[in-house]
Design an enzyme around this catalytic site. Structure first.
Site, short mmCIF file in Angstrom:
data_model
loop_
_atom_site.label_atom_id
_atom_site.label_comp_id
_atom_site.label_asym_id
_atom_site.label_seq_id
_atom_site.Cartn_x
_atom_site.Cartn_y
_atom_site.Cartn_z
N MET A 91 0.85 -1.15 0.29
CA MET A 91 -0.22 -0.17 -0.15
C MET A 91 0.81 1.37 0.26
O MET A 91 0.18 2.32 0.73
CB MET A 91 -0.78 0.37 1.11
CG MET A 91 -2.08 -0.58 1.35
SD MET A 91 -2.76 -1.72 -0.02
CE MET A 91 -3.63 -2.75 0.46
N ASN A 108 2.42 -6.22 -10.01
CA ASN A 108 1.27 -5.68 -8.92
C ASN A 108 0.20 -6.30 -8.62
O ASN A 108 -0.16 -7.10 -10.21
CB ASN A 108 0.89 -4.76 -8.95
CG ASN A 108 0.10 -3.84 -7.97
OD1 ASN A 108 0.27 -3.94 -7.17
ND2 ASN A 108 -1.13 -2.69 -8.53
N HIS A 110 -4.06 -5.82 -8.51
CA HIS A 110 -4.83 -5.21 -7.90
C HIS A 110 -6.36 -5.30 -8.38
O HIS A 110 -6.70 -6.51 -8.66
CB HIS A 110 -5.08 -4.11 -9.13
CG HIS A 110 -6.21 -2.73 -9.36
ND1 HIS A 110 -5.42 -2.09 -7.80
CD2 HIS A 110 -7.40 -2.87 -9.30
CE1 HIS A 110 -6.94 -1.07 -7.90
NE2 HIS A 110 -7.62 -1.43 -8.88
N ASP A 151 -1.54 2.04 -11.65
CA ASP A 151 -2.55 0.64 -12.12
C ASP A 151 -2.38 1.24 -13.75
O ASP A 151 -3.45 0.62 -13.91
CB ASP A 151 -3.50 1.38 -11.52
CG ASP A 151 -3.82 0.82 -9.84
OD1 ASP A 151 -2.31 -0.14 -9.66
OD2 ASP A 151 -4.26 1.30 -9.24
C1 GAR Z 1 -5.83 -7.45 -2.17
O1 GAR Z 1 -6.35 -7.56 -2.29
C2 GAR Z 1 -4.86 -7.11 -3.03
O2 GAR Z 1 -4.96 -6.86 -4.34
C3 GAR Z 1 -4.85 -5.66 -2.51
O3 GAR Z 1 -4.89 -5.33 -0.60
C4 GAR Z 1 -5.13 -5.72 -0.68
C5 GAR Z 1 -3.98 -7.12 0.26
O4 GAR Z 1 -4.02 -8.36 0.39
N1 GAR Z 1 -4.50 -4.33 -3.23
C6 GAR Z 1 -4.35 -3.22 -3.69
O5 GAR Z 1 -5.27 -2.62 -3.78
C7 GAR Z 1 -3.01 -2.43 -4.28
N2 GAR Z 1 -3.93 -1.44 -5.45
P1 GAR Z 1 -3.34 -9.66 1.01
O6 GAR Z 1 -2.13 -9.17 1.65
O7 GAR Z 1 -4.28 -10.29 1.95
O8 GAR Z 1 -2.25 -9.99 0.04
#
Ligand code: GAR
Length: 211
Positions: A91, A108, A110, A151
């Site tokens: 993040m 990445n 998304h 993105d």
């Molecule tokens: C996931 O859903 C990922 O796609 C999102 O954060 C989550 C992390 O979960 N990423 C974003 O939104 C990036 N823009 P995790 O820590 O359990 O993998």
């Protein structure tokens, strides 16, 4: 052997999916050298430890100015001679120098079908709130290379997921993870590790998809 560094911020379920896929042989020719978190409380760090993978905290909170954090993050990544940096629920906004240095070597995940529901401010649960607000019927996830934009980099793969009547953001997030994210991220890494992904004129070319 593809040397991978994974950047995380939270729960680390995508990290876990990658670890599991390496252990099961779904991903071949790859190993995770380091997991780096910007958040000391990220459960992802525990997942790394449980898997016997080095976990490192590099937090913007430990630096007075952003430039020093950026420098420390790049220095940390540079230690491992990495072929690929995977943003798995990362993040933080990556420094421009890092993106330039690791051109076409950062990917990445998304939680939406880019170019929908992406860009500045679209991350995590918030993405699914917006999807539900708009009444969208099909959402999904995208794995893409990271470029200087938000993105906007070349798309490697996407998977669609149905939005169902009565979904809450949390329920939808879980379905997108289970049906899309935890599958397409390991798939993309395996393809890269086996030399089946190239970037030409800003677009991804996939070779031999039948593996
Ligand atoms: C996931 O859903 C990922 O796609 C999102 O954060 C989550 C992390 O979960 N990423 C974003 O939104 C990036 N823009 P995790 O820590 O359990 O993998």
């Amino acid at each position: 052997m593809l040397r991978i560094g994974v950047l995380v911020s939270g729960g680390g379920t995508n990290l876990q999916a990658i670890i599991d896929a390496i252990n099961s042989g779904e991903i071949t020719n790859a190993e995770i050298e380091v997991v780096i978190s910007n958040n000391k409380n990220a459960y992802a760090l525990q997942r790394a430890e449980n898997a016997g993978i080095k976990g490192v905290l590099v937090s913007p909170k430990d630096f007075e100015v952003r430039e020093d954090y950026n420098k420390a993050l790049i220095e940390e990544l540079d230690k491992y001679n990495l072929d690929l940096v995977v943003l798995a629920g990362c993040m933080v906004v990556l420094p421009k120098e890092l993106i330039e240095k690791y051109e076409n070597k950062i990917i990445n995940i998304h939680p939406a079908l880019i170019p929908s529901f992406c860009g500045k401010g679209f991350y995590g649960l918030h993405v699914h709130e917006k999807v539900l607000e708009r009444g969208v019927k099909i959402t999904g996830a995208t794995v893409h290379f990271v470029d200087a934009g938000c993105d906007t980099g070349p798309i490697i793969t996407q998977k669609a997921v149905e939005v169902l009547e009565g979904d809450t953001p949390e329920v939808l997030q879980r379905r997108v993870m289970e049906e899309a994210e935890w599958k397409i991220m390991p798939w993309a890494i395996n393809m890269i590790a086996n030399g089946k992904i190239t970037v030409e004129n800003g677009k991804v070319k996939t070779l031999n998809t039948d593996n």
